[in-house]
Design an enzyme around this catalytic site. Structure first.
Site, PDB file in Angstrom:
ATOM      1  N   PRO A  11       0.779  -1.215   0.000  1.00 11.97           N
ATOM      2  CA  PRO A  11       0.000   0.000   0.000  1.00 11.97           C
ATOM      3  C   PRO A  11       0.822   1.282   0.000  1.00 11.97           C
ATOM      4  CG  PRO A  11      -0.145  -1.125   2.114  1.00 11.97           C
ATOM      5  CD  PRO A  11       0.516  -2.068   1.158  1.00 11.97           C
ATOM      6  N   ASN A  12       0.333   2.219  -0.778  1.00 11.89           N
ATOM      7  CA  ASN A  12       0.849   3.595  -0.874  1.00 11.89           C
ATOM      8  C   ASN A  12       2.179   3.711  -1.602  1.00 11.89           C
ATOM      9  OD1 ASN A  12      -1.354   4.887   0.540  1.00 11.89           O
ATOM     10  ND2 ASN A  12      -0.564   3.913   2.397  1.00 11.89           N
ATOM     11  N   ARG A  19       5.427  12.549  -2.311  1.00 11.37           N
ATOM     12  CA  ARG A  19       5.391  13.118  -0.956  1.00 11.37           C
ATOM     13  C   ARG A  19       6.495  12.478  -0.127  1.00 11.37           C
ATOM     14  NH1 ARG A  19       0.312  11.320   1.474  1.00 11.37           N
ATOM     15  NH2 ARG A  19       1.443  11.935   3.332  1.00 11.37           N
ATOM     16  N   TYR A  24      11.583   8.878   1.762  1.00  8.34           N
ATOM     17  CA  TYR A  24      11.588   7.870   0.695  1.00  8.34           C
ATOM     18  C   TYR A  24      12.358   8.289  -0.560  1.00  8.34           C
ATOM     19  CZ  TYR A  24       7.898   5.892   3.600  1.00  8.34           C
ATOM     20  OH  TYR A  24       7.193   5.375   4.652  1.00  8.34           O
ATOM     21  N   ASN A  75       8.100  -5.636  -0.882  1.00  4.11           N
ATOM     22  CA  ASN A  75       7.968  -4.486   0.011  1.00  4.11           C
ATOM     23  C   ASN A  75       6.488  -4.401   0.348  1.00  4.11           C
ATOM     24  OD1 ASN A  75       7.798  -2.111   1.423  1.00  4.11           O
ATOM     25  ND2 ASN A  75       9.046  -0.915  -0.007  1.00  4.11           N
ATOM     26  N   ALA A  78       3.051  -0.831   4.789  1.00  4.66           N
ATOM     27  CA  ALA A  78       2.591  -0.847   6.185  1.00  4.66           C
ATOM     28  C   ALA A  78       2.090  -2.224   6.621  1.00  4.66           C
ATOM     29  CB  ALA A  78       1.501   0.201   6.377  1.00  4.66           C
ATOM     30  N   HIS A  81       3.976  -4.470   9.145  1.00  8.82           N
ATOM     31  CA  HIS A  81       3.900  -4.324  10.602  1.00  8.82           C
ATOM     32  C   HIS A  81       2.599  -4.853  11.194  1.00  8.82           C
ATOM     33  CE1 HIS A  81       7.245  -1.848   9.501  1.00  8.82           C
ATOM     34  NE2 HIS A  81       6.469  -0.983   8.878  1.00  8.82           N
ATOM     35  N   ASP A  88       1.767 -15.875   6.938  1.00  5.46           N
ATOM     36  CA  ASP A  88       1.361 -17.256   6.643  1.00  5.46           C
ATOM     37  C   ASP A  88       1.580 -17.603   5.165  1.00  5.46           C
ATOM     38  OD1 ASP A  88       0.645 -17.580   9.281  1.00  5.46           O
ATOM     39  OD2 ASP A  88      -1.512 -17.353   8.941  1.00  5.46           O
ATOM     40  N   GLU A  99      12.853  -9.389   1.521  1.00  6.52           N
ATOM     41  CA  GLU A  99      12.033  -8.271   2.002  1.00  6.52           C
ATOM     42  C   GLU A  99      12.826  -6.978   1.802  1.00  6.52           C
ATOM     43  OE1 GLU A  99      11.622  -8.463   6.249  1.00  6.52           O
ATOM     44  OE2 GLU A  99      10.259  -6.743   6.364  1.00  6.52           O
ATOM     45  N   HIS A 101      12.815  -2.629   2.251  1.00 10.27           N
ATOM     46  CA  HIS A 101      12.234  -1.356   2.684  1.00 10.27           C
ATOM     47  C   HIS A 101      13.163  -0.233   2.252  1.00 10.27           C
ATOM     48  CE1 HIS A 101       9.225  -3.425   4.937  1.00 10.27           C
ATOM     49  NE2 HIS A 101      10.172  -4.190   5.456  1.00 10.27           N
ATOM     50  N   ILE A 102      12.576   0.779   1.675  1.00 10.63           N
ATOM     51  CA  ILE A 102      13.358   1.933   1.206  1.00 10.63           C
ATOM     52  C   ILE A 102      13.962   2.661   2.409  1.00 10.63           C
ATOM     53  CG2 ILE A 102      13.165   4.166   0.034  1.00 10.63           C
ATOM     54  CD1 ILE A 102      10.808   2.782  -1.581  1.00 10.63           C
ATOM     55  N   SER A 103      13.135   2.900   3.413  1.00 10.08           N
ATOM     56  CA  SER A 103      13.620   3.542   4.644  1.00 10.08           C
ATOM     57  C   SER A 103      14.135   2.460   5.603  1.00 10.08           C
ATOM     58  CB  SER A 103      12.474   4.317   5.310  1.00 10.08           C
ATOM     59  OG  SER A 103      11.469   3.415   5.763  1.00 10.08           O
ATOM     60  N   ARG A 108      12.681   4.579  12.886  1.00 10.24           N
ATOM     61  CA  ARG A 108      11.445   5.368  12.824  1.00 10.24           C
ATOM     62  C   ARG A 108      10.543   5.068  14.040  1.00 10.24           C
ATOM     63  NH1 ARG A 108       9.174   4.877   6.915  1.00 10.24           N
ATOM     64  NH2 ARG A 108       7.917   6.623   7.703  1.00 10.24           N
ATOM     65  N   ARG A 112       6.843   0.700  13.745  1.00 11.43           N
ATOM     66  CA  ARG A 112       7.497   0.140  12.541  1.00 11.43           C
ATOM     67  C   ARG A 112       8.623  -0.828  12.897  1.00 11.43           C
ATOM     68  NH1 ARG A 112       5.374   3.420   8.349  1.00 11.43           N
ATOM     69  NH2 ARG A 112       4.964   5.516   9.110  1.00 11.43           N
TER      70      ARG A 112
HETATM   71  O1  CA2 Z   1      10.499   1.994   3.851  1.00  9.92           O
HETATM   72  C1  CA2 Z   1       9.679   1.295   3.245  1.00  9.92           C
HETATM   73  O2  CA2 Z   1       9.867   0.866   2.107  1.00  9.92           O
HETATM   74  C2  CA2 Z   1       8.308   1.031   3.895  1.00  9.92           C
HETATM   75  O3  CA2 Z   1       7.927  -0.311   3.575  1.00  9.92           O
HETATM   76  C3  CA2 Z   1       7.350   2.015   3.275  1.00  9.92           C
HETATM   77  C4  CA2 Z   1       5.946   1.979   3.880  1.00  9.92           C
HETATM   78  C5  CA2 Z   1       6.020   2.056   5.409  1.00  9.92           C
HETATM   79  O4  CA2 Z   1       4.724   1.889   5.957  1.00  9.92           O
HETATM   80  C6  CA2 Z   1       6.963   1.020   5.990  1.00  9.92           C
HETATM   81  O5  CA2 Z   1       7.015   1.202   7.383  1.00  9.92           O
HETATM   82  C7  CA2 Z   1       8.341   1.147   5.402  1.00  9.92           C
HETATM   83  C8  CA2 Z   1       5.090   3.147   3.390  1.00  9.92           C
HETATM   84  C9  CA2 Z   1       5.074   3.352   1.921  1.00  9.92           C
HETATM   85  C10 CA2 Z   1       4.297   4.605   1.633  1.00  9.92           C
HETATM   86  O6  CA2 Z   1       5.082   5.456   0.853  1.00  9.92           O
HETATM   87  C11 CA2 Z   1       4.672   6.721   0.655  1.00  9.92           C
HETATM   88  C12 CA2 Z   1       5.384   7.451  -0.272  1.00  9.92           C
HETATM   89  C13 CA2 Z   1       5.037   8.746  -0.525  1.00  9.92           C
HETATM   90  C14 CA2 Z   1       3.970   9.337   0.135  1.00  9.92           C
HETATM   91  C15 CA2 Z   1       3.253   8.611   1.057  1.00  9.92           C
HETATM   92  C16 CA2 Z   1       3.610   7.302   1.318  1.00  9.92           C
END
Ligand code: CA2
Length: 151
Positions: A11-12, A19, A24, A75, A78, A81, A88, A99, A101-103, A108, A112
């Site tokens: 998601p997202n 943003r 990110y 990836n 959210a 978490h 499963d 797996e 994650h960009i961040s 954080r 998370r």
């Molecule tokens: O760091 C990552 O790749 C995450 O998987 C990104 C997820 C976050 O919930 C994880 O904790 C770490 C969120 C991706 C949403 O990305 C956005 C990018 C721009 C604007 C809003 C959200």
């Protein structure tokens, strides 16, 4: 025909580049797909790249990967978490899964710091930005390469 690697995004992640660049970066998901395809081509791997905001889609795709993929890059956003369902589905996979994650979620918010994904995957790459995906392709190339002496 060799099986592709599945690159599954939760998601997202379709909002990347629009943003929160301080977290990110400014790379879009389309940019990441291009980087993944370029790195995979060097390793003679093909790529099936997908994104969904829906947990059930990710579960369906992980089940599909059981027979149709050589490996998975995930990836889960959210859902990382929160999702026992993804945990499963991953447990039912016998192919390598990385797996990504960009961040770095561990730097954080505390919510998370738990990953339901990590205990069910081969390895995790986080905190190195979008290039984590290309590094995951490299890892899968090594993990899926035919072993010496097996043709
Ligand atoms: O760091 C990552 O790749 C995450 O998987 C990104 C997820 C976050 O919930 C994880 O904790 C770490 C969120 C991706 C949403 O990305 C956005 C990018 C721009 C604007 C809003 C959200």
């Amino acid at each position: 025909m060799a099986k592709p690697i599945f690159v599954l995004n939760g998601p997202n992640l379709n909002l990347l580049g629009s943003r929160e660049p301080e977290i990110y970066g400014s790379t879009t998901l389309a940019d990441i797909e291009a980087q993944v395809r370029a790195r995979a081509a060097q390793a003679a791997l093909t790529v099936d790249f997908r994104q969904s905001n829906h947990e059930g889609d990710l579960v369906d795709w992980l089940q599909e990967a059981r027979t149709k993929a050589a490996g998975v890059i995930l990836n889960a956003g959210a859902y990382t978490h929160t999702s026992v369902a993804l945990h499963d589905a991953l447990k039912a996979l016998e192919i390598p899964v990385i797996e990504v994650h960009i961040s770095n979620p561990y730097r954080r918010e505390p919510f998370r710091h738990t990953s339901y994904i990590s205990p069910a995957v081969t390895g995790t790459i986080c905190g190195v930005g979008a290039q984590g995906y290309a590094l995951a392709v490299e890892a899968l190339a090594a993990l899926t390469a035919p072993k010496k002496g097996q043709g």
